[in-house]
Design an enzyme around this catalytic site. Structure first.
Site, PDB file in Angstrom:
ATOM      1  N   HIS A 102       5.145   7.021   2.312  1.00 18.39           N
ATOM      2  CA  HIS A 102       3.756   7.110   3.202  1.00 18.39           C
ATOM      3  C   HIS A 102       3.054   8.235   3.448  1.00 18.39           C
ATOM      4  CE1 HIS A 102       4.916   2.732   3.301  1.00 18.39           C
ATOM      5  NE2 HIS A 102       5.815   3.188   3.913  1.00 18.39           N
ATOM      6  N   GLU A 120       7.475   4.873  10.279  1.00 22.01           N
ATOM      7  CA  GLU A 120       7.976   3.583  10.650  1.00 22.01           C
ATOM      8  C   GLU A 120       9.672   3.779  11.062  1.00 22.01           C
ATOM      9  OE1 GLU A 120       7.021   2.237   6.615  1.00 22.01           O
ATOM     10  OE2 GLU A 120       9.075   1.985   6.141  1.00 22.01           O
ATOM     11  N   HIS A 178      11.557   6.350   0.430  1.00 20.97           N
ATOM     12  CA  HIS A 178      12.494   5.237   1.145  1.00 20.97           C
ATOM     13  C   HIS A 178      12.676   3.995   0.147  1.00 20.97           C
ATOM     14  CE1 HIS A 178       8.627   4.810   3.148  1.00 20.97           C
ATOM     15  NE2 HIS A 178       8.887   3.363   3.159  1.00 20.97           N
ATOM     16  N   ARG A 198       3.571   4.284  -4.422  1.00 16.82           N
ATOM     17  CA  ARG A 198       5.142   3.972  -4.961  1.00 16.82           C
ATOM     18  C   ARG A 198       5.427   4.767  -5.998  1.00 16.82           C
ATOM     19  NH1 ARG A 198       3.354  -1.217  -7.450  1.00 16.82           N
ATOM     20  NH2 ARG A 198       3.514  -2.061  -5.556  1.00 16.82           N
TER      21      ARG A 198
HETATM   22 ZN   LIG Z   1       7.656   1.965   4.158  1.00 14.98          ZN
END
Ligand SMILES: [Zn+2]
Length: 326
Positions: A102, A120, A178, A198
């Protein structure tokens, strides 16, 4: 008289192809018989989803609307945000998710349309034996090596992986590569962003032989190559009995483990809201003017204006998570 009070928010269930049945079977979410769901958005104010209040006089109101109308009651005196800045969700990874990264806030601001960055943290609620978390790059992996591995379809060789236990917390700042492996159910607190690049989809194709789109250039440009391997956080014991899992510039993430029924704890309350969610057992949250009982998987948003917040376990074992702004 305050307008805001501790709010139960209607879960928004998302149907992605990697979801399973455990949001229903484990966390009591409402999923039609025979169907699967990937995510339950528990507290969100984003163009892709709006939490709606379920209890009390504000039932039916959207979180975004309330945040705009009552910023000081929600966030505390003198604080306001363009929109509610955190997003809590539960995820059921029945299949391994694609490898993702991200952007941070500065990178997110340049997107069309602009979005927040996304830092996150995950709390593992359940893990099938052998389930893996992929977090960070292996020591020494740089841009050229990662780019070559993406070209060759061997990205997994560049990823640090480990087998987590229930209760493990993993911190994923923006820029950390991740993926969640199959078999995991997690609670995730994050910035209220929905921007994902992605990198790699494990060379999977759908039944028509088509791969999902990748965002290689964007991914490489936002990846933090200094981040390295990421393992589970070491919780810090606070004098209050709570554990601090993560403290970063975007959120503070704490946990309380109740060891017996009728154990009570204060919910530390400086300025600001708290998102509370129960990942084990059942807990009553009390506050000036009322109480709410939270079963496993249930969430309460407690605004800054609410006073005297405490929590008491109903079951012998219970675990409460609390998330707030720093
Ligand atoms: Zn994520």
């Amino acid at each position: 008289m305050a307008n805001l009070y501790p709010m139960r928010l209607r879960p928004l269930l998302q149907d992605y192809l990697w979801g399973g049945t455990r949001l229903a079977t484990l966390l009591g979410k409402s999923v039609p018989e025979g169907e699967t769901r990937a995510e339950s958005w528990e507290a969100v104010d984003h163009r892709d989803g709006q939490s709606v209040v379920e209890n009390g006089p504000l039932a039916g109101k959207e979180l975004g609307e309330l945040a705009e109308q009552f910023p000081e009651e929600l966030y505390g005196a003198g604080r306001s945000f363009e929109r509610f800045p955190l997003l809590l969700k539960y995820l059921d990874a029945n299949k391994t998710l694609s490898v993702q990264v991200h952007p941070n806030d500065a990178q997110g601001a340049t997107l069309t349309p602009p979005d927040l960055g996304k830092t996150e943290a995950w709390l593992v609620v359940a893990a099938e034996p052998g389930s893996k978390i992929y977090a960070g790059l292996k020591e020494g992996v740089g841009k050229d090596q990662l780019a070559a591995s993406l070209e060759a379809g061997t990205c997994d060789e560049c990823l640090h992986a480990f087998e987590p236990e229930p209760g493990d917390c993993v911190f994923i700042p923006a820029g950390t590569v991740h993926a969640l492996g199959s078999g995991l159910v997690i609670a995730e607190i994050q910035q209220a962003s929905n921007t994902t690049f992605r990198l790699f989809d494990w060379n999977r194709v759908d039944k028509d032989g088509k791969a999902r789109p990748l965002h290689i250039d964007e991914s490489l440009s936002v990846t933090d190559f200094d981040r390295g391997p990421v393992s589970a956080q070491t919780p810090e014991k606070l004098s209050s009995g709570w554990e601090r899992l993560v403290e970063c510039e975007k959120f503070v993430f704490d946990r309380f483990n109740f060891g017996k029924a009728k154990e009570e704890t204060a919910i530390e309350y400086e300025v600001g809201f708290r998102i509370l969610t129960v990942i084990e057992g059942e807990v009553t949250v009390r506050f000036k003017g009322g109480e709410e009982t939270l079963s496993l998987g249930q969430t309460l948003l407690v605004p800054a204006v609410t006073e005297g917040v405490t929590a008491e376990s109903i079951s012998d074992q219970a675990t409460l998570l609390a998330m707030r702004l720093p």
